[in-house]
Write a protein that holds these residues in place. Structure first.
Motif, PDB file in Angstrom:
ATOM      1  N   SER A   1     -10.902   2.996  -1.274  1.00  0.00           N
ATOM      2  CA  SER A   1     -11.903   1.949  -1.032  1.00  0.00           C
ATOM      3  C   SER A   1     -11.480   1.028   0.106  1.00  0.00           C
ATOM      4  CB  SER A   1     -12.126   1.124  -2.304  1.00  0.00           C
ATOM      5  OG  SER A   1     -10.986   0.340  -2.563  1.00  0.00           O
ATOM      6  N   SER A   2     -12.476   0.419   0.718  1.00  0.00           N
ATOM      7  CA  SER A   2     -12.179  -0.497   1.828  1.00  0.00           C
ATOM      8  C   SER A   2     -11.417  -1.724   1.333  1.00  0.00           C
ATOM      9  CB  SER A   2     -13.461  -0.903   2.549  1.00  0.00           C
ATOM     10  OG  SER A   2     -14.336  -1.551   1.657  1.00  0.00           O
ATOM     11  N   SER A   3     -11.661  -2.154   0.104  1.00  0.00           N
ATOM     12  CA  SER A   3     -10.925  -3.318  -0.412  1.00  0.00           C
ATOM     13  C   SER A   3      -9.438  -2.991  -0.568  1.00  0.00           C
ATOM     14  CB  SER A   3     -11.513  -3.798  -1.739  1.00  0.00           C
ATOM     15  OG  SER A   3     -11.377  -2.817  -2.733  1.00  0.00           O
ATOM     16  N   LEU A   4      -9.118  -1.795  -1.036  1.00  0.00           N
ATOM     17  CA  LEU A   4      -7.721  -1.397  -1.157  1.00  0.00           C
ATOM     18  C   LEU A   4      -7.093  -1.283   0.233  1.00  0.00           C
ATOM     19  CD1 LEU A   4      -5.789   0.375  -3.580  1.00  0.00           C
ATOM     20  CD2 LEU A   4      -5.810   1.601  -1.422  1.00  0.00           C
ATOM     21  N   GLN A   5      -7.824  -0.712   1.168  1.00  0.00           N
ATOM     22  CA  GLN A   5      -7.306  -0.595   2.534  1.00  0.00           C
ATOM     23  C   GLN A   5      -7.043  -1.976   3.131  1.00  0.00           C
ATOM     24  OE1 GLN A   5      -9.336   2.139   5.161  1.00  0.00           O
ATOM     25  NE2 GLN A   5      -9.835   3.501   3.460  1.00  0.00           N
ATOM     26  N   GLN A   6      -7.906  -2.934   2.828  1.00  0.00           N
ATOM     27  CA  GLN A   6      -7.702  -4.296   3.333  1.00  0.00           C
ATOM     28  C   GLN A   6      -6.446  -4.925   2.730  1.00  0.00           C
ATOM     29  OE1 GLN A   6     -11.400  -6.215   2.401  1.00  0.00           O
ATOM     30  NE2 GLN A   6     -12.412  -5.535   4.279  1.00  0.00           N
ATOM     31  N   GLN A   7      -6.226  -4.685   1.436  1.00  0.00           N
ATOM     32  CA  GLN A   7      -5.025  -5.212   0.786  1.00  0.00           C
ATOM     33  C   GLN A   7      -3.770  -4.635   1.427  1.00  0.00           C
ATOM     34  OE1 GLN A   7      -5.422  -4.214  -3.341  1.00  0.00           O
ATOM     35  NE2 GLN A   7      -6.863  -5.860  -3.778  1.00  0.00           N
ATOM     36  N   VAL A   8      -3.794  -3.332   1.686  1.00  0.00           N
ATOM     37  CA  VAL A   8      -2.649  -2.679   2.321  1.00  0.00           C
ATOM     38  C   VAL A   8      -2.460  -3.226   3.731  1.00  0.00           C
ATOM     39  CG1 VAL A   8      -1.726  -0.469   3.162  1.00  0.00           C
ATOM     40  CG2 VAL A   8      -2.817  -0.602   0.902  1.00  0.00           C
ATOM     41  N   GLN A   9      -3.548  -3.394   4.457  1.00  0.00           N
ATOM     42  CA  GLN A   9      -3.462  -3.927   5.816  1.00  0.00           C
ATOM     43  C   GLN A   9      -2.860  -5.333   5.812  1.00  0.00           C
ATOM     44  OE1 GLN A   9      -4.225  -2.077   8.699  1.00  0.00           O
ATOM     45  NE2 GLN A   9      -3.023  -3.755   9.524  1.00  0.00           N
ATOM     46  N   GLN A  10      -3.208  -6.147   4.821  1.00  0.00           N
ATOM     47  CA  GLN A  10      -2.630  -7.487   4.714  1.00  0.00           C
ATOM     48  C   GLN A  10      -1.119  -7.412   4.472  1.00  0.00           C
ATOM     49  OE1 GLN A  10      -4.937  -9.327   1.613  1.00  0.00           O
ATOM     50  NE2 GLN A  10      -6.625  -9.867   2.987  1.00  0.00           N
ATOM     51  N   LEU A  11      -0.699  -6.460   3.615  1.00  0.00           N
ATOM     52  CA  LEU A  11       0.737  -6.266   3.383  1.00  0.00           C
ATOM     53  C   LEU A  11       1.448  -5.840   4.665  1.00  0.00           C
ATOM     54  CD1 LEU A  11       0.749  -4.495  -0.106  1.00  0.00           C
ATOM     55  CD2 LEU A  11       1.612  -6.780   0.410  1.00  0.00           C
ATOM     56  N   ILE A  12       0.806  -4.972   5.428  1.00  0.00           N
ATOM     57  CA  ILE A  12       1.395  -4.520   6.689  1.00  0.00           C
ATOM     58  C   ILE A  12       1.479  -5.674   7.680  1.00  0.00           C
ATOM     59  CG2 ILE A  12       1.007  -3.060   8.727  1.00  0.00           C
ATOM     60  CD1 ILE A  12      -0.228  -0.977   6.780  1.00  0.00           C
ATOM     61  N   ASP A  13       0.392  -6.410   7.823  1.00  0.00           N
ATOM     62  CA  ASP A  13       0.349  -7.521   8.783  1.00  0.00           C
ATOM     63  C   ASP A  13       1.384  -8.601   8.464  1.00  0.00           C
ATOM     64  OD1 ASP A  13      -1.697  -6.215  10.084  1.00  0.00           O
ATOM     65  OD2 ASP A  13      -3.300  -7.447   9.206  1.00  0.00           O
ATOM     66  N   SER A  14       1.606  -8.835   7.171  1.00  0.00           N
ATOM     67  CA  SER A  14       2.584  -9.850   6.775  1.00  0.00           C
ATOM     68  C   SER A  14       3.987  -9.254   6.601  1.00  0.00           C
ATOM     69  CB  SER A  14       2.135 -10.536   5.483  1.00  0.00           C
ATOM     70  OG  SER A  14       2.084  -9.598   4.423  1.00  0.00           O
ATOM     71  N   LYS A  15       4.137  -7.970   6.966  1.00  0.00           N
ATOM     72  CA  LYS A  15       5.433  -7.276   6.878  1.00  0.00           C
ATOM     73  C   LYS A  15       6.009  -7.294   5.455  1.00  0.00           C
ATOM     74  CE  LYS A  15       6.443  -7.166  11.606  1.00  0.00           C
ATOM     75  NZ  LYS A  15       5.656  -6.078  12.068  1.00  0.00           N
ATOM     76  N   ARG A  16       5.126  -7.136   4.463  1.00  0.00           N
ATOM     77  CA  ARG A  16       5.567  -7.154   3.067  1.00  0.00           C
ATOM     78  C   ARG A  16       5.390  -5.811   2.365  1.00  0.00           C
ATOM     79  NH1 ARG A  16       2.171 -12.098   1.146  1.00  0.00           N
ATOM     80  NH2 ARG A  16       1.016 -10.249   0.643  1.00  0.00           N
ATOM     81  N   LEU A  17       4.865  -4.801   3.037  1.00  0.00           N
ATOM     82  CA  LEU A  17       4.646  -3.504   2.375  1.00  0.00           C
ATOM     83  C   LEU A  17       5.971  -2.898   1.927  1.00  0.00           C
ATOM     84  CD1 LEU A  17       2.788  -1.290   1.391  1.00  0.00           C
ATOM     85  CD2 LEU A  17       2.830  -0.290   3.690  1.00  0.00           C
ATOM     86  N   GLY A  18       6.981  -2.963   2.788  1.00  0.00           N
ATOM     87  CA  GLY A  18       8.304  -2.435   2.428  1.00  0.00           C
ATOM     88  C   GLY A  18       8.905  -3.147   1.238  1.00  0.00           C
ATOM     89  N   THR A  19       8.775  -4.461   1.199  1.00  0.00           N
ATOM     90  CA  THR A  19       9.296  -5.264   0.082  1.00  0.00           C
ATOM     91  C   THR A  19       8.570  -4.906  -1.210  1.00  0.00           C
ATOM     92  OG1 THR A  19       9.758  -7.056   1.622  1.00  0.00           O
ATOM     93  CG2 THR A  19       9.727  -7.619  -0.710  1.00  0.00           C
TER      94      THR A  19
END
Length: 166
Positions: free
Chosen positions: A11-29
């Motif tokens: 879903s686009s909402s899930l993709q947006q959440q992931v994009q926010q994690l990427i933009d804030s450099k928190r996906l790895g954490t």
């Protein structure tokens, strides 16, 4: 905004959440919290992988065709979202038809957490019974691994993180 090619079906909402994690450099954490680095698995050789696959097969699919070969493939890359492959080879030997099943898993799984390796192994084992990705196939995957869909998403997040270079 980057293209999230591993998350295209979500879903686009899930993709947006992931994009926010990427933009804030928190996906790895976030992934590190779900899968701590100290929980690295010991399934590093082809023999260990074969034993691992056989244990899962014995537990859930005793009557399925035997598997003749299981190995890590160092040449397998994420092409068409394939991180594992199953091979079915049929040969005529005299008057008998011999079938061999093989599973190869991308060597990337030597460094990823064990639950993600298990998800790919379960996926490839399910192909012993169901050749197509249909409802029965995914029901079988969930029977063998109840968190199958979450693990598949987490794997796609790991691949996204790896592609981002973080």
């Amino acid at each position: 905004m980057t293209t999230l090619k591993y998350l295209g079906g979500y879903s686009s909402s899930l993709q947006q959440q992931v994009q926010q994690l990427i933009d804030s450099k928190r996906l790895g954490t976030w992934l590190e919290q779900r899968y701590p680095a100290q929980a690295q698995h010991l399934i590093q050789t082809d023999a260990a992988l074969y034993d691992y696959v056989q244990r899962i097969k014995q537990q859930f699919m005793r009557s399925a065709d035997p598997i003749s070969k299981v190995f890590y493939d160092t040449r397998m890359h994420v092409i068409g979202n394939a991180l594992g492959q199953h091979q079915f080879v049929s040969r005529v030997q005299g008057s008998k038809l011999k079938r061999k099943n093989a599973i190869k898993v991308s060597a990337i799984f030597k460094t990823l957490p064990e639950p993600l390796l298990r998800m790919v192994v379960v996926h490839e084992l399910a192909h012993l019974r169901e050749k197509e990705h249909n409802k029965s196939f995914y029901q079988l995957c969930q029977h063998m691994e109840p968190d199958y869909h979450q693990l598949e998403l987490d794997l796609r997040l790991f691949l996204t993180l790896r592609e981002q270079g973080d």
